[in-house]
Design a protein around this motif. Structure first.
Motif, PDB file in Angstrom:
ATOM      1  N   ILE A   1      41.749  42.732  50.781  1.00  0.00           N
ATOM      2  CA  ILE A   1      42.220  43.703  49.784  1.00  0.00           C
ATOM      3  C   ILE A   1      42.582  43.042  48.456  1.00  0.00           C
ATOM      4  O   ILE A   1      43.083  43.697  47.552  1.00  0.00           O
ATOM      5  N   ILE A   2      42.353  41.727  48.361  1.00  0.00           N
ATOM      6  CA  ILE A   2      42.784  41.028  47.141  1.00  0.00           C
ATOM      7  C   ILE A   2      41.600  40.497  46.350  1.00  0.00           C
ATOM      8  O   ILE A   2      40.724  39.818  46.879  1.00  0.00           O
ATOM      9  N   GLU A   3      41.610  40.795  45.077  1.00  0.00           N
ATOM     10  CA  GLU A   3      40.584  40.279  44.181  1.00  0.00           C
ATOM     11  C   GLU A   3      41.278  39.372  43.169  1.00  0.00           C
ATOM     12  O   GLU A   3      42.335  39.732  42.640  1.00  0.00           O
ATOM     13  N   THR A   4      40.697  38.206  42.917  1.00  0.00           N
ATOM     14  CA  THR A   4      41.326  37.307  41.953  1.00  0.00           C
ATOM     15  C   THR A   4      40.446  37.130  40.734  1.00  0.00           C
ATOM     16  O   THR A   4      39.224  37.164  40.824  1.00  0.00           O
ATOM     17  N   GLY A   5      41.108  36.939  39.607  1.00  0.00           N
ATOM     18  CA  GLY A   5      40.384  36.650  38.369  1.00  0.00           C
ATOM     19  C   GLY A   5      41.141  35.566  37.635  1.00  0.00           C
ATOM     20  O   GLY A   5      42.042  34.945  38.199  1.00  0.00           O
ATOM     21  N   ARG A   6      40.827  35.343  36.390  1.00  0.00           N
ATOM     22  CA  ARG A   6      41.524  34.319  35.619  1.00  0.00           C
ATOM     23  C   ARG A   6      42.922  34.807  35.269  1.00  0.00           C
ATOM     24  O   ARG A   6      43.081  35.704  34.453  1.00  0.00           O
ATOM     25  N   GLY A   7      43.928  34.226  35.926  1.00  0.00           N
ATOM     26  CA  GLY A   7      45.307  34.645  35.654  1.00  0.00           C
ATOM     27  C   GLY A   7      45.629  36.049  36.125  1.00  0.00           C
ATOM     28  O   GLY A   7      46.701  36.579  35.856  1.00  0.00           O
ATOM     29  N   MET A   8      44.701  36.677  36.829  1.00  0.00           N
ATOM     30  CA  MET A   8      44.907  38.067  37.245  1.00  0.00           C
ATOM     31  C   MET A   8      44.599  38.218  38.722  1.00  0.00           C
ATOM     32  O   MET A   8      43.736  37.530  39.266  1.00  0.00           O
TER      33      MET A   8
ATOM     34  N   ASP B   1      50.670  32.916  35.498  1.00  0.00           N
ATOM     35  CA  ASP B   1      50.211  31.741  34.750  1.00  0.00           C
ATOM     36  C   ASP B   1      48.908  31.198  35.337  1.00  0.00           C
ATOM     37  O   ASP B   1      48.035  30.754  34.605  1.00  0.00           O
ATOM     38  N   HIS B   2      48.835  31.212  36.659  1.00  0.00           N
ATOM     39  CA  HIS B   2      47.608  30.795  37.334  1.00  0.00           C
ATOM     40  C   HIS B   2      47.416  31.657  38.563  1.00  0.00           C
ATOM     41  O   HIS B   2      48.397  32.020  39.212  1.00  0.00           O
ATOM     42  N   VAL B   3      46.179  31.961  38.863  1.00  0.00           N
ATOM     43  CA  VAL B   3      45.870  32.641  40.118  1.00  0.00           C
ATOM     44  C   VAL B   3      44.822  31.794  40.838  1.00  0.00           C
ATOM     45  O   VAL B   3      43.761  31.494  40.280  1.00  0.00           O
ATOM     46  N   PHE B   4      45.147  31.371  42.045  1.00  0.00           N
ATOM     47  CA  PHE B   4      44.216  30.546  42.815  1.00  0.00           C
ATOM     48  C   PHE B   4      43.576  31.396  43.904  1.00  0.00           C
ATOM     49  O   PHE B   4      44.265  32.127  44.621  1.00  0.00           O
ATOM     50  N   SER B   5      42.282  31.284  44.012  1.00  0.00           N
ATOM     51  CA  SER B   5      41.553  32.080  44.993  1.00  0.00           C
ATOM     52  C   SER B   5      41.456  31.314  46.311  1.00  0.00           C
ATOM     53  O   SER B   5      41.865  30.158  46.409  1.00  0.00           O
ATOM     54  N   GLU B   6      40.858  31.964  47.291  1.00  0.00           N
ATOM     55  CA  GLU B   6      40.683  31.329  48.608  1.00  0.00           C
ATOM     56  C   GLU B   6      39.737  30.135  48.535  1.00  0.00           C
ATOM     57  O   GLU B   6      39.659  29.347  49.469  1.00  0.00           O
ATOM     58  N   ASN B   7      38.997  30.007  47.428  1.00  0.00           N
ATOM     59  CA  ASN B   7      38.074  28.871  47.297  1.00  0.00           C
ATOM     60  C   ASN B   7      38.693  27.671  46.593  1.00  0.00           C
ATOM     61  O   ASN B   7      38.051  26.627  46.465  1.00  0.00           O
TER      62      ASN B   7
END
Ligand code: ADP
Ligand code: MG
Length: 336
Positions: free
Chosen positions: A34-41, A65-71
């Motif tokens: 259910i989670i989508e990550t983008g740059r800082g979002m 400030d930063h969003v880190f994805s599963e990768n």
């Protein structure tokens, strides 16, 4: 000296989110991500039911400030958020990195994973920098302790129960805590492994046990000064693997006995106080509410003067953890 760098403007707090990958059991249950990550979002897509019981998706968006994805691996997290903290301790300040989130969301993996947690990446960086002639003579000392309820246990000394002292000048110390000198990354690793065996998880490795306590590992840099054997601390880097934030909230079952309730309320209290202290640091307030919990009291140094704080909120991707994920994100959102 706490006043030296106080002129630097803002930027004392970094708040980021890290999404972990789906686990095998989540995949086998065919849970949705259910989670989508983008740059800082980061956005959470929550399944909701309308009054007529048809489903719709509600989207919650957050900016950090930063969003880190599963990768993203620990190395990337290190470069982005912890490396500046290491700069700070070589510059005479204190720096603190917290992992906040529900049990199973990746706090320990991020902070205190034995071989690749942020603590060991910081160790590599620190020992590399110490080779620089300008830092000649600097030594590193480690303490490692656990906070359960209002008690402090020394993980480097057989879980000895320790006493917290507030001195007349308001500085706080943990009396008789074991301090272990480390001269290499291997030393740091051995000390960690030794202490980690003394955590509440014991030998079972059960996540539920360790999730009720906060673990604190601190690396202090010291410059030997004259004949003083203790030396002069120039900076301190702390890694805090916080207790699971789901405690207290969802324990309305028969297990909800006195001790469990006390655990939950102590954890809630410390996490609320932590939020207030970090905010106070960011706003440069002179009065921090660090006395509101044992956690914030022992970490007083982290919230005053020449300090930097980083919070890494960890979230699970799967739909059945949606409520916990939103709670974590709302908390992190209020810290920044
Ligand atoms: P917590 O300390 O928050 O309870 P853990 O760090 O123990 O959670 O993580 C739960 C599980 O998920 C562990 O098996 C861990 O190895 C795995 N995990 C967590 N974060 C990641 C990640 N970013 N990448 C791969 N595996 C992860
Ligand atoms: Mg853990």
């Amino acid at each position: 000296n706490n006043t030296a760098l106080s002129a630097s403007t803002g930027g004392k707090i970094t708040v980021c989110v890290r999404k972990r990958p789906m686990s095998n059991s989540e995949k086998s249950r065919a849970e949705s991500d259910i989670i989508e990550t983008g740059r800082g979002m980061l956005s959470v897509h929550e399944d909701k039911k309308k009054v007529d019981l048809t489903k719709y998706i509600e989207e919650h968006r957050f900016y950090f400030d930063h969003v880190f994805s599963e990768n993203d691996n620990n190395q990337l997290v290190y470069q982005n958020v912890v490396s500046p903290l290491v700069d700070k301790i070589f510059d005479g300040g204190n720096a603190t990195c917290f992992a906040y989130g529900q049990t199973g969301s990746g706090k320990t993996y991020t902070m205190l994973d034995s071989r690749e947690g942020l603590y060991i990446l910081a160790g590599q960086d620190i020992f590399q920098r110490i080779l620089n002639p300008q830092y000649k003579g600097i030594q590193a000392v480690v303490v490692f302790y656990e906070l359960y309820l209002t008690d402090v246990y020394d993980l480097l000394n057989d879980r000895k129960k320790l006493h917290v002292r507030e001195k007349a000048n308001h500085s706080v110390c943990i009396k008789d805590i074991a301090e272990v000198s480390v001269a290499s990354v291997n030393d740091l690793y051995s000390v960690f492994e030794y202490g980690n065996k003394n955590r509440r998880i014991g030998s079972t490795g059960a996540n539920s046990e360790s999730s009720r306590s906060h673990a604190v590992m601190q690396i202090q840099l010291r410059r030997p000064k004259g004949s003083n054997p203790i030396g002069h601390t120039i900076g301190k880097l702390s890694f805090i693997d916080l207790a699971g934030n789901e405690r207290g909230a969802d324990r309305g079952d028969s297990q909800n006995d006195y001790n469990t309730r006390r655990e939950g309320s102590e954890i809630n209290k410390s996490l609320l106080a932590l939020k207030e202290c970090i905010r106070a640091l960011d706003m440069g307030k002179s009065h921090q509410p660090f006395r509101q919990s044992r956690l914030t009291l022992v970490l007083r140094d982290s919230f005053i003067g020449n300090s930097l704080c980083c919070m890494i909120a960890t979230v699970a991707p799967n739909s059945s953890n949606c409520d916990h994920t939103l709670n974590t994100l709302r908390y992190a959102d209020r810290v920044k």
